[in-house]
Write an enzyme that holds these catalytic residues in place. Structure first.
Site, PDB file in Angstrom:
ATOM      1  N   HIS A 221       0.888  -1.190   0.000  1.00 32.38           N
ATOM      2  CA  HIS A 221       0.000   0.000   0.000  1.00 32.38           C
ATOM      3  C   HIS A 221       0.919   1.231   0.000  1.00 32.38           C
ATOM      4  CE1 HIS A 221      -3.549   2.330   0.579  1.00 32.38           C
ATOM      5  NE2 HIS A 221      -3.855   2.045   1.842  1.00 32.38           N
ATOM      6  N   HIS A 260      -2.315  -2.267  -9.741  1.00 32.95           N
ATOM      7  CA  HIS A 260      -3.335  -1.678  -8.874  1.00 32.95           C
ATOM      8  C   HIS A 260      -4.500  -2.635  -8.706  1.00 32.95           C
ATOM      9  CE1 HIS A 260      -6.015   1.238  -7.033  1.00 32.95           C
ATOM     10  NE2 HIS A 260      -4.897   1.866  -6.721  1.00 32.95           N
ATOM     11  N   ASP A 311       2.405   5.732  -6.667  1.00 27.24           N
ATOM     12  CA  ASP A 311       3.631   5.748  -5.862  1.00 27.24           C
ATOM     13  C   ASP A 311       4.914   5.846  -6.681  1.00 27.24           C
ATOM     14  OD1 ASP A 311       2.564   5.710  -3.318  1.00 27.24           O
ATOM     15  OD2 ASP A 311       2.292   3.545  -3.334  1.00 27.24           O
TER      16      ASP A 311
HETATM   17  C1  LIG Z   1      -1.131   4.085  -3.207  1.00 27.32           C
HETATM   18  C2  LIG Z   1      -1.212   2.642  -3.328  1.00 27.32           C
HETATM   19  O1  LIG Z   1      -1.417   1.970  -2.370  1.00 27.32           O
HETATM   20  S1  LIG Z   1      -1.083   1.991  -4.879  1.00 27.32           S
HETATM   21  C3  LIG Z   1      -0.461   0.343  -4.641  1.00 27.32           C
HETATM   22  C4  LIG Z   1       0.942   0.372  -4.138  1.00 27.32           C
HETATM   23  N1  LIG Z   1       1.511  -0.974  -4.066  1.00 27.32           N
HETATM   24  C5  LIG Z   1       2.465  -1.391  -4.908  1.00 27.32           C
HETATM   25  O2  LIG Z   1       2.941  -0.688  -5.777  1.00 27.32           O
HETATM   26  C6  LIG Z   1       2.986  -2.784  -4.651  1.00 27.32           C
HETATM   27  C7  LIG Z   1       3.167  -3.542  -5.950  1.00 27.32           C
HETATM   28  N2  LIG Z   1       1.877  -3.912  -6.496  1.00 27.32           N
HETATM   29  C8  LIG Z   1       1.173  -4.967  -6.033  1.00 27.32           C
HETATM   30  O3  LIG Z   1       1.597  -5.702  -5.140  1.00 27.32           O
HETATM   31  C9  LIG Z   1      -0.193  -5.241  -6.618  1.00 27.32           C
HETATM   32  O4  LIG Z   1      -0.264  -4.768  -7.945  1.00 27.32           O
HETATM   33  C10 LIG Z   1      -1.318  -4.585  -5.788  1.00 27.32           C
HETATM   34  C11 LIG Z   1      -1.182  -4.970  -4.298  1.00 27.32           C
HETATM   35  C12 LIG Z   1      -1.269  -3.076  -5.898  1.00 27.32           C
HETATM   36  C13 LIG Z   1      -2.645  -5.068  -6.327  1.00 27.32           C
HETATM   37  O5  LIG Z   1      -2.706  -6.439  -6.054  1.00 27.32           O
HETATM   38  P1  LIG Z   1      -3.764  -7.405  -6.770  1.00 27.32           P
HETATM   39  O6  LIG Z   1      -5.047  -6.716  -6.961  1.00 27.32           O
HETATM   40  O7  LIG Z   1      -3.779  -8.663  -6.003  1.00 27.32           O
HETATM   41  O8  LIG Z   1      -3.061  -7.614  -8.165  1.00 27.32           O
HETATM   42  P2  LIG Z   1      -3.605  -8.391  -9.401  1.00 27.32           P
HETATM   43  O9  LIG Z   1      -4.602  -9.432  -8.975  1.00 27.32           O
HETATM   44  O10 LIG Z   1      -4.073  -7.396 -10.381  1.00 27.32           O
HETATM   45  O11 LIG Z   1      -2.299  -9.102  -9.954  1.00 27.32           O
HETATM   46  C14 LIG Z   1      -2.366  -9.769 -11.178  1.00 27.32           C
HETATM   47  C15 LIG Z   1      -1.049 -10.427 -11.480  1.00 27.32           C
HETATM   48  O12 LIG Z   1      -0.052  -9.423 -11.684  1.00 27.32           O
HETATM   49  C16 LIG Z   1       1.011  -9.611 -10.784  1.00 27.32           C
HETATM   50  N3  LIG Z   1       1.437  -8.316 -10.317  1.00 27.32           N
HETATM   51  C17 LIG Z   1       0.620  -7.309  -9.872  1.00 27.32           C
HETATM   52  N4  LIG Z   1       1.380  -6.291  -9.510  1.00 27.32           N
HETATM   53  C18 LIG Z   1       2.666  -6.637  -9.719  1.00 27.32           C
HETATM   54  C19 LIG Z   1       3.889  -5.986  -9.521  1.00 27.32           C
HETATM   55  N5  LIG Z   1       3.929  -4.777  -9.009  1.00 27.32           N
HETATM   56  N6  LIG Z   1       5.021  -6.641  -9.822  1.00 27.32           N
HETATM   57  C20 LIG Z   1       4.989  -7.871 -10.338  1.00 27.32           C
HETATM   58  N7  LIG Z   1       3.842  -8.554 -10.549  1.00 27.32           N
HETATM   59  C21 LIG Z   1       2.697  -7.929 -10.235  1.00 27.32           C
HETATM   60  C22 LIG Z   1       0.429 -10.427  -9.651  1.00 27.32           C
HETATM   61  O13 LIG Z   1       1.435 -11.157  -8.943  1.00 27.32           O
HETATM   62  C23 LIG Z   1      -0.524 -11.330 -10.392  1.00 27.32           C
HETATM   63  O14 LIG Z   1       0.218 -12.355 -10.983  1.00 27.32           O
HETATM   64  P3  LIG Z   1      -0.342 -13.856 -11.082  1.00 27.32           P
HETATM   65  O15 LIG Z   1      -1.576 -13.765 -11.923  1.00 27.32           O
HETATM   66  O16 LIG Z   1       0.783 -14.627 -11.706  1.00 27.32           O
HETATM   67  O17 LIG Z   1      -0.642 -14.261  -9.664  1.00 27.32           O
HETATM   68  O1  LIG Z   2      -6.917   2.221  -3.744  1.00 25.57           O
HETATM   69  C1  LIG Z   2      -6.015   1.431  -3.428  1.00 25.57           C
HETATM   70  O2  LIG Z   2      -6.182   0.201  -3.279  1.00 25.57           O
HETATM   71  C2  LIG Z   2      -4.642   1.927  -3.200  1.00 25.57           C
HETATM   72  C3  LIG Z   2      -4.400   3.323  -3.646  1.00 25.57           C
HETATM   73  O3  LIG Z   2      -4.096   3.577  -4.792  1.00 25.57           O
HETATM   74  C4  LIG Z   2      -4.581   4.391  -2.685  1.00 25.57           C
HETATM   75  O4  LIG Z   2      -4.988   4.134  -1.542  1.00 25.57           O
HETATM   76  O5  LIG Z   2      -4.313   5.561  -3.042  1.00 25.57           O
END
Ligand SMILES: CC(=O)SCCNC(=O)CCNC(=O)[C@H](O)C(C)(C)COP(=O)(O)OP(=O)(O)OC[C@H]1O[C@@H](n2cnc3c(N)ncnc32)[C@H](O)[C@@H]1OP(=O)(O)O
Ligand SMILES: O=C([O-])CC(=O)C(=O)O
Length: 374
Positions: A221, A260, A311
């Protein structure tokens, strides 16, 4: 265990309530606060106007904004007892733990006695968070006991002046303001949902926000902006970034700042902060970190069709403004406090305790075997 995606794990795609505050990714992208597009707000409003909007449902008039800013400015200083606690926290503590403690401790000194004080508590936290972060940081890292008030008009400028001890440039003030707007609100994200669950038990504002800070801390997050910075600093060039990222993906590592849970096409905050990151890179005369970041963006799109979330380019933008990496996620707190508090108020206005169910996948019913026979 059933397939995570098929089982609706993480409550993905399920509505958990109503909100008037925000829409996220309605058509794959897009973000609105109370009906206003976030890019419109970033171009034509200030963070204080956005805070007022989230707390009151409407943008302020000139007079309302002036009164609101006066109210916030008057509350920037910290009580001595809180300063004493912050002085005790070591330099190697995680600043998100400092924010959590600062919020919780302020709740001891100035409790929200009843819900008629909810705006007062929210505005107090909004005004005090930059000082909580910077007072601890400057004391523990530089041994300086800073004055927690400044002559800066905006919250973003105030933060920069507390941190650097000098008047920020017009451009840095603007970027901080835009950044605070972009991070302010995001519907039922994990930290906001934490705050709403806490509010649904009729708990107090400080408890809701303290819990939300703990949730934002994680690298999936809010913590992703710091993690993205740590990653891009390890890459020596755009070409190296692509080689290293391919290896990370081969090792099934997550690349922080990409992907996302809700947006399927793009995160609309990215293009805005990316533009500012580029301007900051040119301003300081070294675009290498920006170029590396662009290479990361291209690589992730070409190989995984994953886009940058809010981010990723925040990392380089903050870096160019001389902000230490460990303070990136606490800045997110200073902004998202507005969204959290607005959701707490909305939850309270039509409350029912949030209590979902679970699908039981444990043992069949069984009897306790006496301990001597186990
Ligand atoms: C302000 C915020 O909070 S924005 C989010 C900030 N977080 C990050 O940047 C952390 C990196 N990103 C992630 O971990 C994820 O994309 C999340 C947590 C944001 C969303 O998670 P989910 O909704 O579970 O992702 P989703 O189901 O779309 O993932 C689909 C596939 O892409 C992969 N994937 C998603 N994001 C990433 C990533 N950043 N790097 C590599 N692989 C990824 C997943 O592992 C999944 O692979 P699989 O099908 O082989 O299992
Ligand atoms: O909405 C989400 O899951 C994460 C995010 O981008 C935020 O909190 O700004």
């Amino acid at each position: 265990m059933v397939d995570k995606k098929l089982s609706g794990a993480g409550l993905r795609g399920q509505s958990a309530g109503e909100t008037k505050l925000c829409t996220v990714g309605k058509s794959g992208s897009g973000l609105t606060y109370c009906g206003y597009d976030v890019s419109d707000l970033a171009d034509n409003a200030t963070f204080e106007e956005v805070a007022y909007l989230l707390f009151n449902g409407e943008l302020p008039s000139q007079a309302q904004l002036a009164a609101y800013k006066t109210e916030l400015t008057a509350q920037r200083d910290l009580p001595d007892a809180l300063k004493a606690v912050l002085k005790l926290i070591p330099a190697d503590a995680h600043p998100m733990d400092v924010m959590r403690t600062g919020c919780s401790f302020l709740g001891n000194l100035e409790p929200e006695v009843d819900f008629t004080q909810q705006n007062k508590a929210a505005n107090r936290l909004l005004a005090a968070f930059p000082a909580i972060m910077c007072y601890w940081y400057r004391y523990s890292h530089d041994g300086v006991d800073i004055d927690c008030t400044t002559d800066e008009d905006s919250l973003g400028g105030h933060f920069l002046k507390l941190l650097h001890g000098k008047t920020p440039s017009e451009m840095h003030r603007k970027v901080m303001d835009v950044s605070l707007i972009l991070y302010a609100e995001h519907e039922f994200n994990a930290s906001t949902f934490t705050a709403r669950v806490c509010a649904s038990t009729l708990s107090d504002m400080y408890s809701c926000v303290t819990g939300a800070i703990g949730t934002l801390r994680g690298p999936l997050h809010g913590g992703a902006n710091e993690a993205a910075m740590d990653m891009i600093q390890k890459f020596s060039s755009p070409a190296d970034a692509k080689v290293q990222m391919a290896l990370m993906l081969a090792r099934k590592e997550k690349i922080m700042g990409f992907g996302h849970a809700i947006y399927s096409e793009s995160d609309p905050r990215n293009v805005i902060i990316k533009t500012w990151s580029e301007k900051l890179a040119h301003e300081q005369g070294d675009t290498s970190l920006y170029d590396i970041s662009v290479a990361c963006e291209e690589f992730m799109w070409d190989t995984k069709k994953l886009f940058c979330n809010a981010d990723f380019f925040h990392a380089s933008a903050y870096y160019f403004m001389g902000i230490p990496t460990k303070l990136f996620t606490p800045i997110f707190v200073c902004s998202r406090l507005t969204g959290w508090a607005a959701h707490v108020m909305e939850q309270r206005s039509n409350n029912r305790i949030i209590r979902p169910s679970a699908d039981y996948v444990g043992s069949e019913p069984r009897k306790v075997v006496p301990i001597s026979q186990r």
